[in-house]
Scaffold this motif. Structure first.
Motif, PDB file in Angstrom:
ATOM      1  N   VAL A 168      -5.844  -1.916   1.290  1.00 31.79           N
ATOM      2  CA  VAL A 168      -6.923  -1.136   2.238  1.00 31.79           C
ATOM      3  C   VAL A 168      -8.306  -1.283   1.820  1.00 31.79           C
ATOM      4  O   VAL A 168      -9.044  -1.498   2.744  1.00 31.79           O
ATOM      5  CB  VAL A 168      -6.455   0.408   2.343  1.00 31.79           C
ATOM      6  N   ASN A 169      -8.486  -1.285   0.522  1.00 29.33           N
ATOM      7  CA  ASN A 169     -10.021  -1.491   0.259  1.00 29.33           C
ATOM      8  C   ASN A 169     -10.378  -2.962   0.477  1.00 29.33           C
ATOM      9  O   ASN A 169     -11.511  -3.174   0.955  1.00 29.33           O
ATOM     10  CB  ASN A 169     -10.024  -1.359  -1.389  1.00 29.33           C
ATOM     11  N   THR A 210      -1.793   8.470   6.323  1.00 30.64           N
ATOM     12  CA  THR A 210      -2.755   7.301   6.212  1.00 30.64           C
ATOM     13  C   THR A 210      -2.159   6.286   5.054  1.00 30.64           C
ATOM     14  O   THR A 210      -0.815   6.684   4.574  1.00 30.64           O
ATOM     15  CB  THR A 210      -4.091   7.725   5.750  1.00 30.64           C
ATOM     16  N   ALA A 243       0.954  -1.163  -0.057  1.00 36.65           N
ATOM     17  CA  ALA A 243       0.053  -0.052   0.033  1.00 36.65           C
ATOM     18  C   ALA A 243       0.909   1.201   0.008  1.00 36.65           C
ATOM     19  O   ALA A 243       2.061   1.174   0.435  1.00 36.65           O
ATOM     20  CB  ALA A 243      -0.861  -0.058   1.196  1.00 36.65           C
ATOM     21  N   PHE A 247      -1.392  12.245   2.824  1.00 35.14           N
ATOM     22  CA  PHE A 247      -2.200  12.290   1.701  1.00 35.14           C
ATOM     23  C   PHE A 247      -3.639  13.280   1.830  1.00 35.14           C
ATOM     24  O   PHE A 247      -3.731  13.690   2.985  1.00 35.14           O
ATOM     25  CB  PHE A 247      -3.025  10.699   1.635  1.00 35.14           C
ATOM     26  N   VAL A 272      -3.296   3.995   1.644  1.00 37.00           N
ATOM     27  CA  VAL A 272      -4.237   4.054   0.578  1.00 37.00           C
ATOM     28  C   VAL A 272      -3.824   2.992  -0.331  1.00 37.00           C
ATOM     29  O   VAL A 272      -2.473   2.574  -0.608  1.00 37.00           O
ATOM     30  CB  VAL A 272      -4.487   5.298  -0.132  1.00 37.00           C
TER      31      VAL A 272
END
Length: 750
Positions: A625-626, A619, A605, A610, A621
């Motif tokens: 993460v999804n 963070t 990731a 961000f 992304v």
């Protein structure tokens, strides 16, 4: 905005970063001041090393402080050294002056002894010369009356000169010797020895009437010219001579020094008479002691008078025997003996002209000189004087003063050093505490400890500002993950919009039935959920996780950034296991039960800053993460509490894999590829028999092979929510059997 900017300034100062690294480096909830927007940079490296000056040398303040501390002491040492050097030069000057004065004093004392001895010798010689002139003018005392008059005259002279102990007058005619000798034997006893040519006797001397008064010894052997000293025949050209020093035994008179004048017939040159004086030298001992007394520079000094052959005449120390002569090496005083031996060894003579310093029992100034009677004599008179004066008499007081000065300087130096040390400690201890505190700030350690207040106003003000900074960072770390704050302070993370690819384990956890709970508790929701949130957050942080954000009742956390971990999947798995085993805190209302659902995935990731130039968030992304976010709600469909992906499962050690239950493959919305998921069992759920796991595996295998009826029967025998969910799914699939069955279930919801 003003408060947040102030925090930012404090943090920039603590981290010693560039002013361009503005507040954007610090907080997800802090607004950036208006200015030039930093550009988004692309990097392929995973968090390249960026270290600030403070991070590169967190103890730099210690070194500078030590140098300053050293400079203070070096300066102080140089001042003391310069003072000591000036004092040493002055001391040497004083020492040289005192040494010259002492030398002059010793010379004066020795010269005084010389003059006194020469004076006494001159008295003897002058008296004999006067006698000789009288006899030359009046003739020798031939009759008894004339000889008695000579005795009266001698008595008066000897009373005036108590060290004169004998005055013989001899008349020689061929082998006949006539004489009268007045003798002072000491202690008030006087006698006259008489020889009339054929007889010799001794009579008392009446000191009142100054005449003979009865026999002492009636008969003594008469003396002839042959019994007299051999110098008489040799004195042909000189009338005067000193007689060698001798000591009559057993009479207690000590050394006797004599001198004589001969009378010869002017025609025949025959010896016709003589007159002599004998002087006791025992008085020299007293005179030597008196000479040395009362003079501080000659205190404990030692003086000895001796002949060139080493025979002692008088001494202030050592042996004192009036009846026996002895040499200097037998005097009985160790210092005088050692000095004599050293003088003899170095000079080959006991009577050189000498001024030296000898170290004996103590250090002495050694002075040696000769006393030579200057008048013409057949046998010259020469005596030696040795003076040993302790060096401490000259330098004792100054050495005592020196020792006192050194002691005083030492005490003053010690006191000054102690005061300087106390003052230095008063300065350095707060500075050291401040330096340690600054290092602690970069590591987020000890933020709950305030610095002790210094008595110095400047340091107290600095400490107060530091405590405010510490409180600000403590508060700031509540808004931003502590690991991120620490990375910001250490310079590992900058204030630029940049993200780096990292392998991380992502966790999404959501509170079950939070909506119903909010409806039930209304305004009390914070008081009820805060303890649970606190406990879950502590577990995540204890396992080195980074809490990304709180999204209502959902917590997003990840492992592996900004701090690298050996196995992020294992750390995240252990945290989930501990949360599964945790009980509801006692502070929660008794009629309220709070539970969570967990989704855990591991993969690559982008991690970093961000957002926008006005506001950003640290963070993670990306697809990883999804997918982690999709796994958490799958628990509803699968009847489980916590799910992890195949990638997490593969990274776990074997003992941890046994705590997982294979839930088969699923297709989540938005992804074409199916993934295999595993249920993470709590400690209580992990206690199952091998037969139960075998039954589950058989049922799951039938399910994946499209044997839905058999699978439904097998799942029905397993009394768990996950088995019941599978059984319902099998019944549905039997009614609507899919044409292209892949063994993977399609999840309808995100």
């Amino acid at each position: 905005v003003s408060t947040q900017s102030t925090w930012a300034c404090f943090l920039v100062m603590a981290a010693n970063v560039s002013p361009t690294h503005t507040l954007s480096t610090l907080s997800t909830s802090a607004f950036l001041p208006i200015g030039d927007a930093p550009q988004l940079t692309k990097t392929t490296s995973v968090f390249p090393e960026k270290q600030s000056v403070a991070a590169a040398s967190p103890h730099r303040a210690y070194g500078l402080l030590s140098i300053r501390f050293l400079l203070v002491f070096v300066s102080f040492f140089l001042i003391v050294l310069a003072a000591a050097l000036c004092w040493w030069i002055e001391f040497n000057s004083i020492q040289s002056t005192l040494e010259k004065l002492a030398k002059k004093l010793r010379q004066e004392k020795i010269m005084g002894m010389q003059l006194e001895m020469l004076h006494e010798f001159e008295i003897l010689r002058s008296y004999l010369i006067a006698d000789m002139e009288g006899y030359v003018h009046n003739g020798l005392p031939d009759t008894v009356e004339e000889q008695n008059l000579v005795l009266v005259h001698a008595y008066q002279y000897m009373v005036a000169n108590p060290y004169i102990i004998g005055h013989p007058v001899l008349l020689i005619s061929g082998e006949t010797v006539r004489f009268r000798i007045l003798v002072n034997s000491g202690q008030g006893e006087w006698s006259v020895e008489i020889q009339n040519g054929t007889h010799r006797w001794s009579e008392k001397w009446d000191t009142v009437h100054q005449r003979t008064a009865g026999f002492v010894i009636r008969r003594l052997p008469p003396l002839t010219p042959a019994r007299f000293p051999p110098l008489y025949p040799a004195l042909k050209h000189l009338q005067f001579s000193w007689v060698p020093i001798y000591r009559p035994p057993n009479v207690g008179l000590g050394d006797i020094l004599g001198c004589t004048i001969l009378f010869r017939d002017s025609v025949t040159d025959a010896l016709i008479g003589s007159t002599s004086l004998s002087m006791s030298l025992r008085g020299l001992r007293l005179f030597v002691s008196e000479l040395l007394a009362g003079e501080p520079l000659l205190a404990n000094a030692k003086m000895v008078i001796y002949e060139p052959n080493g025979m002692v005449v008088a001494a202030s120390h050592g042996k004192f025997d009036l009846n026996q002569r002895f040499k200097l090496t037998d005097i009985g005083d160790a210092d005088l003996v050692a000095a004599a031996e050293k003088v003899q060894a170095e000079n080959g003579d006991l009577c050189p002209q000498l001024q030296d310093v000898y170290t004996l029992s103590t250090t002495y100034f050694v002075d040696i000189t000769s006393v030579v009677e200057p008048h013409e004599s057949y046998m010259p008179l020469r005596l030696c004087i040795m003076l040993l004066a302790p060096e401490s008499n000259v330098f004792g007081e100054i050495e005592a003063t020196t020792r006192m000065t050194i002691l005083l300087v030492g005490v003053v130096t010690a006191v000054t050093t102690i005061l300087a040390l106390i003052f230095a400690i008063a300065i350095t201890r707060p500075l050291r505490g401040l330096s340690k505190g600054m290092v602690g700030l970069t590591q987020l350690k000890g933020l709950d400890k305030s610095l002790k207040r210094s008595p110095l106003s400047e340091l107290r003000q600095t400490q107060g500002e530091f405590n405010q900074l510490s409180n600000a960072i403590t508060a700031f770390s509540l808004y931003v993950p502590p690991a991120v704050v620490q990375a910001l302070l250490s310079g590992k993370i900058t204030g630029e919009l940049e993200m780096h690819e990292c392998d991380v384990a992502i966790l999404f956890m959501d509170m079950v039935d939070f909506t119903t709970l909010c409806e039930k508790l209304e305004e009390g929701i914070v008081e009820v959920t805060a303890p649970v949130m606190e406990e879950m957050s502590e577990i995540i942080l204890a396992h080195h996780g980074t809490i990304d954000k709180y999204i209502g009742d959902c917590i997003m956390a990840f492992w592996g950034a900004p701090d690298t971990l050996p196995n992020p999947s294992q750390s995240a798995f252990e945290a989930v296991q501990q949360m599964l085993n945790a009980t509801t805190p006692a502070s929660v209302a008794p009629d309220v039960s709070i539970s969570w659902r967990y989704g855990l995935h591991y993969g690559s990731a982008l991690v970093g800053n961000f957002g926008s130039t006005r506001r950003m968030n640290f963070t993670a992304v990306g697809d990883t993460v999804n997918l982690a976010a999709r796994l958490e709600p799958l628990n509803k469909e699968l009847g489980t509490t916590a799910l992890c992906s195949q990638k997490v499962y593969s990274n776990l050690p074997e003992d941890m894999q046994q705590r997982c239950l294979d839930m088969g493959s699923v297709n989540v919305v938005g992804r074409q590829e199916h993934i295999r998921v595993y249920a993470i069992r709590s400690a209580e759920e992990s206690v199952v028999s091998p037969q139960a796991d075998s039954n589950w595996s058989a049922a799951l295998n039938n399910f994946e092979m499209a044997n839905f009826a058999a699978a439904a029967r097998q799942f029905a025998t397993i009394q768990t929510p996950a088995a019941r969910a599978f059984a319902v799914e099998c019944e549905m699939l039997q009614r609507n059997r899919p044409e292209n069955w892949t063994g993977s279930r399609l999840m309808p919801n995100k």
